[in-house]
Design a protein around this motif. Structure first.
Motif, PDB file in Angstrom:
ATOM      1  N   MET A   1      13.034  38.576  15.172  1.00 25.52           N
ATOM      2  CA  MET A   1      13.259  37.221  14.673  1.00 25.52           C
ATOM      3  C   MET A   1      14.760  36.944  14.617  1.00 25.52           C
ATOM      4  O   MET A   1      15.546  37.783  14.205  1.00 25.52           O
ATOM      5  CB  MET A   1      12.629  37.064  13.281  1.00 25.52           C
ATOM      6  CG  MET A   1      12.753  35.657  12.719  1.00 25.52           C
ATOM      7  SD  MET A   1      11.885  35.444  11.143  1.00 25.52           S
ATOM      8  CE  MET A   1      10.202  35.458  11.713  1.00 25.52           C
ATOM      9  N   ASP A   2      15.134  35.739  15.023  1.00 26.06           N
ATOM     10  CA  ASP A   2      16.544  35.370  15.051  1.00 26.06           C
ATOM     11  C   ASP A   2      17.036  35.112  13.628  1.00 26.06           C
ATOM     12  O   ASP A   2      16.638  34.156  12.978  1.00 26.06           O
ATOM     13  CB  ASP A   2      16.710  34.109  15.914  1.00 26.06           C
ATOM     14  CG  ASP A   2      18.169  33.723  16.099  1.00 26.06           C
ATOM     15  OD1 ASP A   2      18.418  32.728  16.778  1.00 26.06           O
ATOM     16  OD2 ASP A   2      19.050  34.420  15.556  1.00 26.06           O
ATOM     17  N   GLU A   3      17.913  36.003  13.132  1.00 28.52           N
ATOM     18  CA  GLU A   3      18.421  35.850  11.771  1.00 28.52           C
ATOM     19  C   GLU A   3      19.523  34.795  11.701  1.00 28.52           C
ATOM     20  O   GLU A   3      19.872  34.320  10.640  1.00 28.52           O
ATOM     21  CB  GLU A   3      18.966  37.198  11.271  1.00 28.52           C
ATOM     22  CG  GLU A   3      17.913  38.287  11.143  1.00 28.52           C
ATOM     23  CD  GLU A   3      16.859  37.958  10.102  1.00 28.52           C
ATOM     24  OE1 GLU A   3      17.187  37.254   9.133  1.00 28.52           O
ATOM     25  OE2 GLU A   3      15.714  38.394  10.265  1.00 28.52           O
ATOM     26  N   ASP A   4      20.083  34.451  12.838  1.00 31.92           N
ATOM     27  CA  ASP A   4      21.240  33.564  12.865  1.00 31.92           C
ATOM     28  C   ASP A   4      20.786  32.111  12.903  1.00 31.92           C
ATOM     29  O   ASP A   4      20.839  31.444  13.930  1.00 31.92           O
ATOM     30  CB  ASP A   4      22.104  33.896  14.091  1.00 31.92           C
ATOM     31  CG  ASP A   4      23.438  33.155  14.053  1.00 31.92           C
ATOM     32  OD1 ASP A   4      23.808  32.665  12.969  1.00 31.92           O
ATOM     33  OD2 ASP A   4      24.087  33.070  15.108  1.00 31.92           O
ATOM     34  N   ILE A  65      14.151  14.728  20.049  1.00 33.48           N
ATOM     35  CA  ILE A  65      14.877  15.215  21.225  1.00 33.48           C
ATOM     36  C   ILE A  65      14.335  16.574  21.658  1.00 33.48           C
ATOM     37  O   ILE A  65      14.148  16.846  22.845  1.00 33.48           O
ATOM     38  CB  ILE A  65      16.389  15.304  20.925  1.00 33.48           C
ATOM     39  CG1 ILE A  65      16.941  13.900  20.663  1.00 33.48           C
ATOM     40  CG2 ILE A  65      17.130  15.978  22.075  1.00 33.48           C
ATOM     41  CD1 ILE A  65      18.386  13.884  20.213  1.00 33.48           C
ATOM     42  N   HIS A  66      14.053  17.440  20.668  1.00 30.54           N
ATOM     43  CA  HIS A  66      13.589  18.792  20.978  1.00 30.54           C
ATOM     44  C   HIS A  66      12.088  18.966  20.757  1.00 30.54           C
ATOM     45  O   HIS A  66      11.574  20.074  20.820  1.00 30.54           O
ATOM     46  CB  HIS A  66      14.375  19.810  20.136  1.00 30.54           C
ATOM     47  CG  HIS A  66      15.859  19.700  20.325  1.00 30.54           C
ATOM     48  ND1 HIS A  66      16.708  19.273  19.324  1.00 30.54           N
ATOM     49  CD2 HIS A  66      16.635  19.928  21.417  1.00 30.54           C
ATOM     50  CE1 HIS A  66      17.956  19.255  19.786  1.00 30.54           C
ATOM     51  NE2 HIS A  66      17.940  19.645  21.043  1.00 30.54           N
ATOM     52  N   ASN A  67      11.401  17.855  20.461  1.00 29.49           N
ATOM     53  CA  ASN A  67       9.938  17.854  20.352  1.00 29.49           C
ATOM     54  C   ASN A  67       9.426  18.822  19.284  1.00 29.49           C
ATOM     55  O   ASN A  67       8.564  19.668  19.550  1.00 29.49           O
ATOM     56  CB  ASN A  67       9.317  18.188  21.712  1.00 29.49           C
ATOM     57  CG  ASN A  67       8.068  17.361  21.978  1.00 29.49           C
ATOM     58  OD1 ASN A  67       7.212  17.260  21.102  1.00 29.49           O
ATOM     59  ND2 ASN A  67       7.982  16.779  23.150  1.00 29.49           N
ATOM     60  N   ILE A  68       9.968  18.698  18.066  1.00 34.26           N
ATOM     61  CA  ILE A  68       9.557  19.546  16.946  1.00 34.26           C
ATOM     62  C   ILE A  68       9.086  18.649  15.802  1.00 34.26           C
ATOM     63  O   ILE A  68       9.691  17.614  15.530  1.00 34.26           O
ATOM     64  CB  ILE A  68      10.725  20.424  16.445  1.00 34.26           C
ATOM     65  CG1 ILE A  68      11.362  21.184  17.613  1.00 34.26           C
ATOM     66  CG2 ILE A  68      10.250  21.408  15.387  1.00 34.26           C
ATOM     67  CD1 ILE A  68      12.671  21.856  17.248  1.00 34.26           C
ATOM     68  N   VAL A  69       8.001  19.049  15.151  1.00 36.57           N
ATOM     69  CA  VAL A  69       7.470  18.289  14.020  1.00 36.57           C
ATOM     70  C   VAL A  69       7.192  19.253  12.865  1.00 36.57           C
ATOM     71  O   VAL A  69       6.591  20.310  13.060  1.00 36.57           O
ATOM     72  CB  VAL A  69       6.158  17.556  14.385  1.00 36.57           C
ATOM     73  CG1 VAL A  69       5.645  16.762  13.186  1.00 36.57           C
ATOM     74  CG2 VAL A  69       6.360  16.639  15.581  1.00 36.57           C
ATOM     75  N   ILE A  70       7.648  18.887  11.664  1.00 30.94           N
ATOM     76  CA  ILE A  70       7.305  19.624  10.444  1.00 30.94           C
ATOM     77  C   ILE A  70       6.665  18.619   9.490  1.00 30.94           C
ATOM     78  O   ILE A  70       7.266  17.590   9.177  1.00 30.94           O
ATOM     79  CB  ILE A  70       8.544  20.254   9.777  1.00 30.94           C
ATOM     80  CG1 ILE A  70       9.204  21.277  10.709  1.00 30.94           C
ATOM     81  CG2 ILE A  70       8.156  20.925   8.455  1.00 30.94           C
ATOM     82  CD1 ILE A  70      10.519  21.834  10.162  1.00 30.94           C
ATOM     83  N   SER A 173       5.449  22.621  14.461  1.00 35.83           N
ATOM     84  CA  SER A 173       5.013  22.797  15.845  1.00 35.83           C
ATOM     85  C   SER A 173       6.083  22.369  16.833  1.00 35.83           C
ATOM     86  O   SER A 173       6.959  21.550  16.531  1.00 35.83           O
ATOM     87  CB  SER A 173       3.732  21.990  16.109  1.00 35.83           C
ATOM     88  OG  SER A 173       4.007  20.599  16.098  1.00 35.83           O
ATOM     89  N   THR A 174       5.972  22.928  18.034  1.00 35.68           N
ATOM     90  CA  THR A 174       6.808  22.533  19.160  1.00 35.68           C
ATOM     91  C   THR A 174       6.018  22.809  20.432  1.00 35.68           C
ATOM     92  O   THR A 174       4.909  23.363  20.379  1.00 35.68           O
ATOM     93  CB  THR A 174       8.151  23.293  19.160  1.00 35.68           C
ATOM     94  OG1 THR A 174       9.010  22.721  20.149  1.00 35.68           O
ATOM     95  CG2 THR A 174       7.954  24.773  19.467  1.00 35.68           C
ATOM     96  N   LEU A 175       6.550  22.416  21.566  1.00 32.71           N
ATOM     97  CA  LEU A 175       5.869  22.699  22.830  1.00 32.71           C
ATOM     98  C   LEU A 175       5.866  24.201  23.094  1.00 32.71           C
ATOM     99  O   LEU A 175       6.840  24.897  22.789  1.00 32.71           O
ATOM    100  CB  LEU A 175       6.561  21.972  23.979  1.00 32.71           C
ATOM    101  CG  LEU A 175       6.509  20.440  23.938  1.00 32.71           C
ATOM    102  CD1 LEU A 175       7.317  19.861  25.091  1.00 32.71           C
ATOM    103  CD2 LEU A 175       5.073  19.941  23.997  1.00 32.71           C
ATOM    104  N   MET A 182      12.410  28.338  19.707  1.00 26.10           N
ATOM    105  CA  MET A 182      12.249  27.603  18.448  1.00 26.10           C
ATOM    106  C   MET A 182      11.323  28.296  17.450  1.00 26.10           C
ATOM    107  O   MET A 182      11.419  28.083  16.242  1.00 26.10           O
ATOM    108  CB  MET A 182      11.684  26.197  18.732  1.00 26.10           C
ATOM    109  CG  MET A 182      12.548  25.360  19.639  1.00 26.10           C
ATOM    110  SD  MET A 182      14.135  24.995  18.876  1.00 26.10           S
ATOM    111  CE  MET A 182      14.996  24.261  20.260  1.00 26.10           C
ATOM    112  N   GLY A 183      10.413  29.117  17.952  1.00 31.92           N
ATOM    113  CA  GLY A 183       9.391  29.720  17.104  1.00 31.92           C
ATOM    114  C   GLY A 183       9.912  30.478  15.896  1.00 31.92           C
ATOM    115  O   GLY A 183       9.424  30.273  14.773  1.00 31.92           O
TER     116      GLY A 183
END
Length: 213
Positions: A1-4, A65-70, A173-175, A182-183
């Motif tokens: 997992m990306d900590e940054d 722009i980045h197709n993300i929804v929360i 979610s995202t594509l 993004m995950g």
């Protein structure tokens, strides 16, 4: 997992929950472009998302722009769920299936219909003595002019918790093609979802359930 990843906190005192959401990936020089498409509001005034007005989105932020929804939704269990009043015995897969069944009749933000979903993983965890259910799933979306591919999937991660007979669910979610980048940030968002001790600003979902103002 990306900590940054830099995160910001959203606290909704009306519905008494909080979560973290990503704002920047400094290592990748990437900044999220969030728009608060639905400001936090009480369950009774939130727009119904299905004909029976049970499931309602009480807050939502979108990075178009980045197709993300929360989003955070609240709704009571239907008559087929839960099988037991002891929520510590609820099966995580059953919780995921119930939430997705409720969503299957909903129109999503873009006006498309969710056509098919498949649960990849479901598990539960104890948070401050309360069970939280976590699940990951794919939803196949109808092709659109901007995304004409016939097999367009959204990759979703979600968390559900119960309070006062209502289920509170955070969904991110995202594509699918963006999931690798993004995950990890969205998984952090879901892991941070937390029901808060109610304050004087808290409005329980069962208060004025048919009031739409």
């Amino acid at each position: 997992m990306d900590e940054d990843v830099k995160m910001a906190t959203l606290v909704d005192p009306i519905n008494a929950y909080s979560f973290l959401y990503p704002v920047e990936l400094p290592g990748k020089k990437f900044t999220f472009k969030w728009v608060e498409s639905r400001k936090p509001e009480r369950y009774s005034s939130a727009a119904p998302l299905s004909p029976d007005a049970r499931q309602r989105i009480v807050s939502e932020r979108v990075d178009m722009i980045h197709n993300i929804v929360i989003s955070v939704s609240i709704g009571p269990p239907n008559s087929r769920f839960p099988p037991s009043k002891d929520k510590s015995k609820w099966d995580p897969k059953d919780v995921a299936d119930w939430i997705l069944a409720e969503k299957s009749s909903l129109k999503v933000t873009t006006g498309q219909r969710m056509t098919e979903s498949s649960v990849l993983d479901a598990h539960s965890s104890d948070v401050d003595g309360e069970p939280y259910w976590y699940y990951e799933y794919l939803v196949r979306k109808s092709p659109t002019q901007s995304a004409p591919e016939p097999n367009l999937f959204r990759h979703n991660v979600a968390c559900t918790a119960e309070r006062d007979g209502y289920l509170y669910s955070l969904n991110a979610s995202t594509l699918s093609k963006q999931w690798e980048s993004m995950g990890p940030s969205l998984q952090k968002t879901v892991a941070s979802f937390h029901l808060l001790p109610p304050t004087e600003n808290y409005v329980p979902p069962y208060k004025d359930p048919w009031r739409f103002w």
